[in-house]
Design an enzyme around this catalytic site. Structure first.
Site, PDB file in Angstrom:
ATOM      1  N   GLY A  17       0.821  -1.216   0.000  1.00 40.56           N
ATOM      2  CA  GLY A  17       0.000   0.000   0.000  1.00 40.56           C
ATOM      3  C   GLY A  17       0.851   1.261   0.000  1.00 40.56           C
ATOM      4  CB  SER A  18       1.505   3.869  -2.216  1.00 42.95           C
ATOM      5  OG  SER A  18       0.346   3.958  -3.033  1.00 42.95           O
ATOM      6  CD  GLU A 181     -15.016  16.952   4.110  1.00 44.31           C
ATOM      7  OE1 GLU A 181     -14.364  17.414   5.045  1.00 44.31           O
ATOM      8  OE2 GLU A 181     -14.661  15.944   3.479  1.00 44.31           O
ATOM      9  CG  ASP A 319      -8.899   3.081   6.672  1.00 47.53           C
ATOM     10  OD1 ASP A 319      -8.646   3.683   7.731  1.00 47.53           O
ATOM     11  OD2 ASP A 319      -9.358   3.638   5.648  1.00 47.53           O
ATOM     12  CD  GLN A 331      -2.128  11.954  12.642  1.00 47.64           C
ATOM     13  OE1 GLN A 331      -1.361  11.268  13.276  1.00 47.64           O
ATOM     14  NE2 GLN A 331      -1.709  12.852  11.783  1.00 47.64           N
TER      15      GLN A 331
HETATM   16  C1  FAD Z   1     -13.236  10.485   0.783  1.00 46.68           C
HETATM   17  C2  FAD Z   1     -12.476  10.255   2.076  1.00 46.68           C
HETATM   18  C3  FAD Z   1     -12.278  11.298   2.957  1.00 46.68           C
HETATM   19  C4  FAD Z   1     -11.558  11.101   4.138  1.00 46.68           C
HETATM   20  N1  FAD Z   1     -11.365  12.166   4.988  1.00 46.68           N
HETATM   21  C5  FAD Z   1     -10.594  11.989   6.078  1.00 46.68           C
HETATM   22  C6  FAD Z   1     -10.287  13.087   6.931  1.00 46.68           C
HETATM   23  O1  FAD Z   1     -10.738  14.208   6.693  1.00 46.68           O
HETATM   24  N2  FAD Z   1      -9.478  12.871   7.992  1.00 46.68           N
HETATM   25  C7  FAD Z   1      -8.961  11.636   8.267  1.00 46.68           C
HETATM   26  O2  FAD Z   1      -8.193  11.487   9.219  1.00 46.68           O
HETATM   27  N3  FAD Z   1      -9.255  10.583   7.504  1.00 46.68           N
HETATM   28  C8  FAD Z   1     -10.042  10.724   6.412  1.00 46.68           C
HETATM   29  N4  FAD Z   1     -10.333   9.657   5.615  1.00 46.68           N
HETATM   30  C9  FAD Z   1      -9.853   8.327   6.018  1.00 46.68           C
HETATM   31  C10 FAD Z   1      -8.386   8.135   5.691  1.00 46.68           C
HETATM   32  O3  FAD Z   1      -8.126   8.529   4.365  1.00 46.68           O
HETATM   33  C11 FAD Z   1      -8.026   6.693   5.914  1.00 46.68           C
HETATM   34  O4  FAD Z   1      -8.285   6.364   7.256  1.00 46.68           O
HETATM   35  C12 FAD Z   1      -6.576   6.421   5.585  1.00 46.68           C
HETATM   36  O5  FAD Z   1      -6.333   6.669   4.230  1.00 46.68           O
HETATM   37  C13 FAD Z   1      -6.199   5.005   5.943  1.00 46.68           C
HETATM   38  O6  FAD Z   1      -4.874   4.773   5.569  1.00 46.68           O
HETATM   39  P1  FAD Z   1      -4.429   3.332   5.093  1.00 46.68           P
HETATM   40  O7  FAD Z   1      -2.963   3.390   4.843  1.00 46.68           O
HETATM   41  O8  FAD Z   1      -4.939   2.306   6.016  1.00 46.68           O
HETATM   42  O9  FAD Z   1      -5.204   3.102   3.740  1.00 46.68           O
HETATM   43  P2  FAD Z   1      -5.169   3.959   2.410  1.00 46.68           P
HETATM   44  O10 FAD Z   1      -4.672   5.319   2.650  1.00 46.68           O
HETATM   45  O11 FAD Z   1      -6.509   3.784   1.806  1.00 46.68           O
HETATM   46  O12 FAD Z   1      -4.098   3.204   1.532  1.00 46.68           O
HETATM   47  C14 FAD Z   1      -4.303   1.925   1.030  1.00 46.68           C
HETATM   48  C15 FAD Z   1      -3.257   1.658  -0.022  1.00 46.68           C
HETATM   49  O13 FAD Z   1      -3.228   0.302  -0.354  1.00 46.68           O
HETATM   50  C16 FAD Z   1      -3.275   0.121  -1.750  1.00 46.68           C
HETATM   51  N5  FAD Z   1      -3.884  -1.178  -1.970  1.00 46.68           N
HETATM   52  C17 FAD Z   1      -5.114  -1.587  -1.636  1.00 46.68           C
HETATM   53  N6  FAD Z   1      -5.265  -2.893  -1.945  1.00 46.68           N
HETATM   54  C18 FAD Z   1      -4.099  -3.290  -2.478  1.00 46.68           C
HETATM   55  C19 FAD Z   1      -3.620  -4.530  -2.997  1.00 46.68           C
HETATM   56  N7  FAD Z   1      -4.376  -5.619  -3.008  1.00 46.68           N
HETATM   57  N8  FAD Z   1      -2.368  -4.566  -3.496  1.00 46.68           N
HETATM   58  C20 FAD Z   1      -1.577  -3.480  -3.485  1.00 46.68           C
HETATM   59  N9  FAD Z   1      -1.973  -2.290  -2.999  1.00 46.68           N
HETATM   60  C21 FAD Z   1      -3.213  -2.217  -2.498  1.00 46.68           C
HETATM   61  C22 FAD Z   1      -4.097   1.319  -2.222  1.00 46.68           C
HETATM   62  O14 FAD Z   1      -3.882   1.559  -3.588  1.00 46.68           O
HETATM   63  C23 FAD Z   1      -3.516   2.395  -1.324  1.00 46.68           C
HETATM   64  O15 FAD Z   1      -2.294   2.844  -1.829  1.00 46.68           O
HETATM   65  C24 FAD Z   1     -11.045   9.823   4.436  1.00 46.68           C
HETATM   66  C25 FAD Z   1     -11.257   8.771   3.546  1.00 46.68           C
HETATM   67  C26 FAD Z   1     -11.967   8.979   2.376  1.00 46.68           C
HETATM   68  C27 FAD Z   1     -12.181   7.845   1.402  1.00 46.68           C
END
Ligand code: FAD
Length: 503
Positions: A17-18, A181, A319, A331
């Site tokens: 994931g990036s 939003e 997440d 965060q």
């Molecule tokens: C529209 C929206 C608004 C948001 N607003 C807020 C906010 O205001 N404040 C806040 O704190 N949070 C907000 N969030 C939530 C926040 O963005 C997430 O909690 C956060 O991005 C989680 O980080 P993560 O690294 O777990 O997942 P992500 O940031 O979603 O990253 C997942 C990564 O994994 C990659 N991936 C997925 N499956 C695979 C696979 N099988 N193989 C390879 N790569 C894969 C994806 O391409 C991505 O790069 C929002 C989310 C959304 C959708």
């Protein structure tokens, strides 16, 4: 335990994931004596909190999604590989990924899984065809096309004297921060930005509906901020329908059922799904191999140090995890990834294990429209301009890259102080490509040749095409060099030239 590090064989860390977890985890390892491979299915890091601004024409996609390769270009111990991870073999410690039917196997000593979450339609995946979610750049660009496209179609229809109410009705499903939003921004578009741009329709009559099955707006912000947000949205002209569960979605409308049993159909072409998340399917793969539990949103239960039961070399962050009711916010992913990186570094250096992961809540905020937001920081509850300025500062701080910050500020000036939107470009492909790709059996893989397959017939065709292009270029240059442009030619020589071009 993770495989021991030796001088010749650097400890291999694979990061899946990036997003927030993946990028911050990789960066946190920049000074460690490890080799990091980041595997992700997109080439960019995505700042999801600002997706709604791409969808509504305020920001460009590049401003919130810089290339991960560029972000990590100075980090010598990190490599970025494109690919969707399809399997993780915890026994063999190998991750398998695919891109356009090309398979890659990447072995690891330590693994950080940060694959995030996708949209959930609560078992009604067919709704996605007509009600796109808001999780990716593709989603945001598709929505931009659909929103601005609806106004265009309404102008056309109105010119023909048709009823265009269904085109001027926008329904956002889900009254969490994203839904609030989106609804606020569509209302601003209709009432401010576009009001002078059309002749046959009055965009200020557009109906913007925000609906949710829950009894209040923004439940995690508490009853008071929820009520304040609802009031502000209504002042903007947004209709807020609560206790309204979506039971059907089709091309022309959406059906909702209220708590009292009433059923209503809203005629609308533009539906936006901002309700519900489902953790990456990789959590199921991990659960099957470890016996770790999954919750209803598919999030995996992890140990207090974010590792998987029986696999201290595998960390899951962001997440994807279910731990202590942590919210799905950036965060949690950032702090979890930094914790995992520190643990990996500590093990290599022989440090004792850290204390269990503890999340530090820096607060939450959501914008309603320009100059209006709500925020919770510790015990403080803020609303209005102060909350909005805080939102502005925090988001600017977390946007990746100096140049993106500069251009984002410029675009915010244009949109918030003026009434313009710099990023209104939308194409037919933006709107229809997702559904068109879904019609193919293997998606985009069906559009390219398989690895190693050489099509001789295609090569012959390419040679003759090349000859044709070269002859055409020579002819173009000859006409210019001999001063023959604009010179009248007789019929015979014109058809000779044509024949020459055809080769
Ligand atoms: C529209 C929206 C608004 C948001 N607003 C807020 C906010 O205001 N404040 C806040 O704190 N949070 C907000 N969030 C939530 C926040 O963005 C997430 O909690 C956060 O991005 C989680 O980080 P993560 O690294 O777990 O997942 P992500 O940031 O979603 O990253 C997942 C990564 O994994 C990659 N991936 C997925 N499956 C695979 C696979 N099988 N193989 C390879 N790569 C894969 C994806 O391409 C991505 O790069 C929002 C989310 C959304 C959708």
């Amino acid at each position: 335990m993770a495989a021991p590090h030796t001088a010749n064989d650097r400890h291999r860390v694979v990061v899946i994931g990036s997003g927030f977890g993946g990028l911050f985890g990789t960066k946190a390892l920049r000074r460690s004596d490890v080799g990091v491979t980041m595997l992700a299915k997109t080439t960019h890091h995505l700042f999801q909190p600002l997706l709604y601004q791409v969808a509504t024409g305020i920001l460009s996609e590049g401003e919130i999604a810089p290339p991960t390769r560029e972000v990590l270009s100075a980090q010598q111990n990190a490599q970025v590989l494109l690919g969707e991870v399809t399997a993780i073999d915890l026994e063999k410690r190998v991750v398998t990924s695919h891109v356009l039917s090309r398979e890659t196997e990447t072995p690891y000593d330590s693994l950080i899984v940060a694959a995030g979450a996708g949209q959930s339609y609560f078992g009604n995946d067919e709704f996605a065809e007509f009600a796109p979610g808001m999780k990716s750049i593709d989603d945001a660009l598709e929505l931009r096309g659909r929103i601005f496209g609806a106004f265009e179609m309404a102008e056309l229809g109105a010119n023909r004297g048709e009823n265009v109410d269904h085109l001027l009705t926008f329904v956002v499903v889900g009254a969490g921060p994203t839904g609030v939003e989106m609804a606020g921004q569509i209302a601003e578009l209709a009432h401010r930005t576009l009001k002078r741009d059309f002749r046959a329709i009055n965009t200020r009559t557009a109906r913007v509906v925000l609906l949710d099955a829950a009894p209040q707006v923004l439940p995690p912000f508490g009853a008071k901020l929820g009520a304040k947000t609802k009031h502000e949205l209504e002042k903007l002209g947004v209709e807020v329908l609560l206790g309204a569960m979506v039971t059907d979605v089709d091309e022309r409308g959406i059906v909702v059922k209220y708590k009292d049993g009433r059923v209503e159909r809203i005629d609308t072409v533009t539906k936006i799904w901002a309700a519900g998340v489902q953790a990456s399917p990789l959590s199921r793969t991990l659960a099957e191999q470890t016996g770790a539990p999954l919750d209803r949103a598919g999030r995996i239960g992890v140990n207090p140090d974010l590792t998987l039961p029986g696999h201290p070399e595998v960390f899951v962050v962001g997440d994807m995890i279910a731990l202590d009711n942590l919210p799905g916010v950036a965060q949690v992913a950032i702090q979890g990834a930094k914790y995992a990186a520190k643990e990996i570094d500590g093990r290599i250096k022989g440090r004792p294990p850290q204390k269990p992961f503890k999340y530090f809540d820096k607060g939450s905020m959501a914008t309603i429209s320009r100059f209006r937001a709500v925020a919770m920081v510790g015990r403080f509850r803020l609303t209005g301009v102060i909350a909005w300025l805080m939102w502005l500062a925090v988001h600017l701080f977390y946007i990746t890259g100096f140049k993106n910050r500069v251009t984002a500020v410029l675009h915010w000036f244009i949109s918030f102080l003026g009434r313009g939107r710099s990023e209104r470009t939308a194409t037919e492909q933006q709107i229809f490509a997702r559904n068109a790709l879904a019609l193919l059996r293997h998606g985009a893989s069906d559009l390219v040749s398989s690895p190693g397959v050489y099509d001789a017939a295609e090569a012959v065709l390419e040679t003759s095409r090349r000859a044709e292009l070269e002859a055409r270029a020579l002819e173009e240059a000859r006409l210019t060099d001999e001063g023959k442009r604009g010179v009248p030619v007789d019929e015979d020589s014109a058809s000779d030239a044509d024949a020459g071009q055809r080769v």
